[in-house]
Design an enzyme around this catalytic site. Structure first.
Site, PDB file in Angstrom:
ATOM      1  N   ARG A  30       0.818  -1.221   0.000  1.00 16.75           N
ATOM      2  CA  ARG A  30       0.000   0.000   0.000  1.00 16.75           C
ATOM      3  C   ARG A  30       0.851   1.271   0.000  1.00 16.75           C
ATOM      4  O   ARG A  30       0.471   2.290   0.571  1.00 16.75           O
ATOM      5  CB  ARG A  30      -0.946   0.042   1.216  1.00 16.75           C
ATOM      6  CG  ARG A  30      -2.247  -0.692   0.976  1.00 16.75           C
ATOM      7  CD  ARG A  30      -3.298  -0.258   2.003  1.00 16.75           C
ATOM      8  NE  ARG A  30      -3.932  -1.436   2.548  1.00 16.75           N
ATOM      9  CZ  ARG A  30      -4.083  -1.695   3.830  1.00 16.75           C
ATOM     10  NH1 ARG A  30      -3.696  -0.856   4.751  1.00 16.75           N
ATOM     11  NH2 ARG A  30      -4.656  -2.803   4.223  1.00 16.75           N
ATOM     12  N   ARG A  34      -3.264   6.608   1.144  1.00 21.60           N
ATOM     13  CA  ARG A  34      -3.828   7.783   1.807  1.00 21.60           C
ATOM     14  C   ARG A  34      -2.880   8.493   2.768  1.00 21.60           C
ATOM     15  O   ARG A  34      -3.170   9.605   3.193  1.00 21.60           O
ATOM     16  CB  ARG A  34      -5.112   7.390   2.556  1.00 21.60           C
ATOM     17  CG  ARG A  34      -6.261   7.055   1.623  1.00 21.60           C
ATOM     18  CD  ARG A  34      -7.498   6.602   2.372  1.00 21.60           C
ATOM     19  NE  ARG A  34      -7.333   5.257   2.915  1.00 21.60           N
ATOM     20  CZ  ARG A  34      -8.262   4.614   3.607  1.00 21.60           C
ATOM     21  NH1 ARG A  34      -9.418   5.202   3.865  1.00 21.60           N
ATOM     22  NH2 ARG A  34      -8.051   3.392   4.053  1.00 21.60           N
ATOM     23  N   ARG A  43      -6.779  11.586  -5.468  1.00 15.53           N
ATOM     24  CA  ARG A  43      -7.995  10.829  -5.154  1.00 15.53           C
ATOM     25  C   ARG A  43      -9.224  11.751  -5.175  1.00 15.53           C
ATOM     26  O   ARG A  43     -10.286  11.394  -5.683  1.00 15.53           O
ATOM     27  CB  ARG A  43      -7.803  10.169  -3.778  1.00 15.53           C
ATOM     28  CG  ARG A  43      -9.041   9.673  -3.065  1.00 15.53           C
ATOM     29  CD  ARG A  43      -9.534   8.346  -3.630  1.00 15.53           C
ATOM     30  NE  ARG A  43     -10.569   7.771  -2.789  1.00 15.53           N
ATOM     31  CZ  ARG A  43     -11.793   8.263  -2.656  1.00 15.53           C
ATOM     32  NH1 ARG A  43     -12.135   9.347  -3.310  1.00 15.53           N
ATOM     33  NH2 ARG A  43     -12.675   7.659  -1.886  1.00 15.53           N
ATOM     34  N   ASP A  80      -7.119  -2.517  -7.177  1.00 24.27           N
ATOM     35  CA  ASP A  80      -7.794  -3.119  -6.029  1.00 24.27           C
ATOM     36  C   ASP A  80      -7.837  -4.623  -6.222  1.00 24.27           C
ATOM     37  O   ASP A  80      -7.906  -5.095  -7.361  1.00 24.27           O
ATOM     38  CB  ASP A  80      -9.221  -2.570  -5.900  1.00 24.27           C
ATOM     39  CG  ASP A  80      -9.837  -2.964  -4.565  1.00 24.27           C
ATOM     40  OD1 ASP A  80     -10.555  -3.978  -4.529  1.00 24.27           O
ATOM     41  OD2 ASP A  80      -9.579  -2.283  -3.567  1.00 24.27           O
ATOM     42  N   TYR A 156     -14.976 -12.214  -0.140  1.00 26.98           N
ATOM     43  CA  TYR A 156     -15.775 -11.029  -0.471  1.00 26.98           C
ATOM     44  C   TYR A 156     -16.982 -11.399  -1.336  1.00 26.98           C
ATOM     45  O   TYR A 156     -18.067 -10.839  -1.185  1.00 26.98           O
ATOM     46  CB  TYR A 156     -14.918  -9.998  -1.205  1.00 26.98           C
ATOM     47  CG  TYR A 156     -13.924  -9.291  -0.323  1.00 26.98           C
ATOM     48  CD1 TYR A 156     -14.305  -8.198   0.468  1.00 26.98           C
ATOM     49  CD2 TYR A 156     -12.589  -9.681  -0.280  1.00 26.98           C
ATOM     50  CE1 TYR A 156     -13.397  -7.527   1.270  1.00 26.98           C
ATOM     51  CE2 TYR A 156     -11.669  -9.021   0.520  1.00 26.98           C
ATOM     52  CZ  TYR A 156     -12.078  -7.953   1.293  1.00 26.98           C
ATOM     53  OH  TYR A 156     -11.180  -7.297   2.099  1.00 26.98           O
TER      54      TYR A 156
END
Length: 358
Positions: A30, A34, A43, A80, A156
């Protein structure tokens, strides 16, 4: 076929192939994310996470941001893990503060039987981004492509979102293993196709993220996660234009299965921060490279503490000049101070050189 610049820094690839390196290479799971103010600005411009991930120009921009800021030894595609089930028609969407969800999870036997590989062209936006990133890297460092593991994607797809307990999928796994295996077999084929297309588009190494493998019991892990990662690895292109393409597998919580993971034929194993990298090197270091495994929370400590913990991990691996890629034991936290990453990266490089007497 796209023509790419010659690679200037291949330390990461050599480490994965257990060839000698002058220092221990480092990248972070990652690393485009962020915690970086420049990422947050891009973003915002994209309007949404998927707006960012599906726009090759913006995906390229955020992939390169950490490479411009830090002396990292590899870039990883910004995307993703859930692009594959989204392309299978499950309807991926994101809820602020709650993470990814699917509009059409696999709830019934009919849903499972109707599951098919992603249609041709449905993931082209990813492959365009890979080619664009590789081109704009201009040989600075290698580019890593990735996917979620068959089991992690299935979690998921069946739960409809992330989970702490995994009740729904475990119920299916124990009550209807036939349905579970059907999903996992399709996922394994889809993941292998997806990674091979990333390799064709320019990825120089690939990684399979088994984020939820550690939620399984011993026995179930081997049957429902590891078996299908082995299937993916067996289907991967392992070289392109005469150059080897290393494959990394990472099961979070999988350190106690290290010997079994080492037997599936990947080039490297990612370790989370609960594993002892020195002990695992003694067990499997003759078979595969190791990637990891500092606790990401160390990046909230002061610079001296970060440096000391980096040295501890490198000392634990030992003074070997082969087979180690330094990384976090999981993804970097969005609250990490960006300057802490500089300390980590610089200490990995300087101390690993020192260990080699360079």
């Amino acid at each position: 076929m796209p023509q790419f610049a010659q690679l200037k820094n291949d330390t990461f690839l050599r480490a994965l192939l257990r060839q000698p390196t002058e220092y221990t290479p480092v990248w972070l799971m990652r690393q485009a994310g962020r915690y970086l103010p420049e990422y947050r600005a891009t973003r915002q411009q994209a309007g949404s996470f998927m707006g960012l991930a599906t726009n090759p120009d913006l995906a390229t921009e955020v992939t390169l941001q950490p490479i411009d800021r830090y002396a990292l030894d590899a870039a990883i595609l910004f995307s993703d893990i859930l692009t594959v089930p989204d392309a299978m028609g499950l309807g991926l969407y994101f809820v602020e503060g709650e993470g990814p969800k699917f509009e059409r999870p696999l709830k019934t036997e009919e849903d499972v039987k109707a599951l098919q590989l992603p249609p041709a062209g449905s993931l082209d936006y990813v492959f365009k981004a890979v080619t664009q990133i590789r081109t704009e890297l201009n040989g600075r460092v290698p580019l890593i492509g990735f996917s979620g593991s068959p089991w992690t994607l299935a979690c998921y797809m069946v739960e409809g979102q992330g989970s702490r307990e995994f009740h729904t999928i475990k119920k299916m796994m124990y009550a209807r293993p036939d349905l579970m295996h059907h999903i996992l077999d399709i996922n394994a084929r889809a993941v292998a196709e997806y990674l091979n297309a990333q390799i064709d588009a320019g990825a120089q190494a690939v990684m399979v993220f088994d984020s939820w493998g550690g939620a399984l019991a011993d026995g179930a892990y081997q049957q429902f996660s590891l078996k299908y990662m082995q299937q993916v690895v067996s289907l991967l292109k392992r070289e392109k234009d005469g150059v080897k393409i290393p494959a990394i597998v990472f099961t979070k919580g999988g350190g106690h299965w290290a010997e079994e993971i080492a037997a599936i034929g990947a080039d490297a194993m990612g370790l989370d921060w609960t594993a002892n990298i020195g002990k695992i090197r003694e067990l499997v270091g003759h078979k595969m490279a190791l990637q990891g495994n500092i606790d990401p929370a160390i990046l909230f400590a002061n610079p001296d503490q970060i440096a000391a913990e980096v040295r501890r991990v490198l000392d634990s691996y030992g003074p070997h000049n082969t087979g180690h890629v330094f990384n976090l034991g999981h993804g970097i936290s969005q609250f990490t101070p960006p300057e802490s990453v500089t300390v980590l990266v610089d200490t990995v490089h300087s101390y690993s050189r020192q260990l080699r007497g360079a």
